[in-house]
Design a protein around this motif. Structure first.
Motif, PDB file in Angstrom:
ATOM      1  N   PHE A  95       3.095  54.122 -32.217  1.00 48.30           N
ATOM      2  CA  PHE A  95       4.186  55.038 -32.542  1.00 48.30           C
ATOM      3  C   PHE A  95       4.289  56.147 -31.496  1.00 48.30           C
ATOM      4  O   PHE A  95       5.392  56.472 -31.035  1.00 48.30           O
ATOM      5  N   ASP A  96       3.144  56.723 -31.111  1.00 50.35           N
ATOM      6  CA  ASP A  96       3.146  57.783 -30.095  1.00 50.35           C
ATOM      7  C   ASP A  96       3.692  57.265 -28.769  1.00 50.35           C
ATOM      8  O   ASP A  96       4.437  57.969 -28.088  1.00 50.35           O
ATOM      9  N   LYS A 126      11.335  50.458 -36.491  1.00 45.86           N
ATOM     10  CA  LYS A 126      11.378  50.902 -37.887  1.00 45.86           C
ATOM     11  C   LYS A 126      10.244  50.270 -38.686  1.00 45.86           C
ATOM     12  O   LYS A 126       9.640  50.923 -39.540  1.00 45.86           O
ATOM     13  N   GLU A 127       9.951  48.998 -38.421  1.00 45.65           N
ATOM     14  CA  GLU A 127       8.830  48.333 -39.085  1.00 45.65           C
ATOM     15  C   GLU A 127       7.510  49.028 -38.754  1.00 45.65           C
ATOM     16  O   GLU A 127       6.651  49.181 -39.620  1.00 45.65           O
ATOM     17  N   VAL A 128       7.360  49.436 -37.509  1.00 46.06           N
ATOM     18  CA  VAL A 128       6.153  50.164 -37.089  1.00 46.06           C
ATOM     19  C   VAL A 128       6.052  51.468 -37.872  1.00 46.06           C
ATOM     20  O   VAL A 128       4.982  51.821 -38.376  1.00 46.06           O
ATOM     21  N   ARG A 132       3.100  52.155 -40.405  1.00 43.62           N
ATOM     22  CA  ARG A 132       2.261  53.310 -40.070  1.00 43.62           C
ATOM     23  C   ARG A 132       2.104  54.225 -41.283  1.00 43.62           C
ATOM     24  O   ARG A 132       0.999  54.690 -41.583  1.00 43.62           O
ATOM     25  N   LEU A 133       3.193  54.471 -41.989  1.00 42.47           N
ATOM     26  CA  LEU A 133       3.118  55.286 -43.206  1.00 42.47           C
ATOM     27  C   LEU A 133       2.195  54.645 -44.236  1.00 42.47           C
ATOM     28  O   LEU A 133       1.368  55.325 -44.851  1.00 42.47           O
ATOM     29  N   GLU A 134       2.322  53.320 -44.416  1.00 43.52           N
ATOM     30  CA  GLU A 134       1.475  52.613 -45.372  1.00 43.52           C
ATOM     31  C   GLU A 134      -0.001  52.706 -44.980  1.00 43.52           C
ATOM     32  O   GLU A 134      -0.856  53.018 -45.812  1.00 43.52           O
TER      33      GLU A 134
END
Length: 189
Positions: A95-96, A126-128, A132-134
């Motif tokens: 993500f970074d 968006k999937e990432v 990532r949140l999960e």
């Protein structure tokens, strides 16, 4: 692209997205006397980078905490926690990188060139974000069990296990009630 970048990332236990050569991520505007094939070569190079990134990201996204069970192993609960820590770390790293200036410049150049890869890669980004949140949410809740799993593993006296299981089961109930992602029978089994 740079297999060295990918290899260095693997050594560190994270996914490193290799960047195209410095000049490839800037596409010159058409000027009189410019060579159109140079622009298409740059676009092809940038699209090649997107293809490589897509493969790497999909590999991370498809990792499954149940894979060891499916392979016939009998992992302990701390393996599950370690899985989610590694996945969260890896997805945070990806993500970074996706938020970095160079990758943004590559994506902007491909968008300007009307590349067909842009919309597909945007969906993957968006999937990432969702994965990532999960993963971060799961790590947040599962970390509360680490201390109890250590006590469980080190306890030699079987009757004393009752004192460990009561708070551990209470924590599992709290995870079930409060976690946004780790609250399905498949996850808790």
């Amino acid at each position: 692209l740079s297999s060295t970048t990918i290899l260095c990332g693997q050594i560190k236990g994270e996914t490193r997205l290799p960047m195209p050569p410095l000049m490839a991520d800037t596409i010159p505007t058409a000027s009189p006397g410019s060579i159109p094939s140079s622009k298409s070569n740059r676009i092809s190079l940038l699209e090649g980078a997107i293809i490589t990134w897509t493969k790497q990201i999909k590999h991370v996204l498809k990792r499954d905490p149940e894979s060891q069970l499916k392979q016939g192993f009998h992992p302990t609960p701390d393996v599950e926690i370690e899985f989610w820590k590694n996945k969260a770390s890896n997805l945070n790293s990806i993500f970074d990188q996706l938020q970095g200036k160079r990758i943004r410049r590559v994506l902007r150049a491909l968008d300007q060139a009307k590349s067909t890869y842009c919309t597909t890669f945007a969906r993957l980004c968006k999937e990432v974000f969702v994965a990532r949140l999960e993963a971060n949410d799961n790590v947040k809740y599962l970390r509360t069990l680490e201390e109890w799993f250590e006590k469980l593993a080190s306890e030699d006296d079987f009757p004393n296990l009752v004192q460990i299981f009561k708070p551990m089961l209470h924590i599992l109930l709290l995870i079930w009630k409060n976690s946004k992602h780790y609250n399905t029978p498949a996850r808790l089994v």
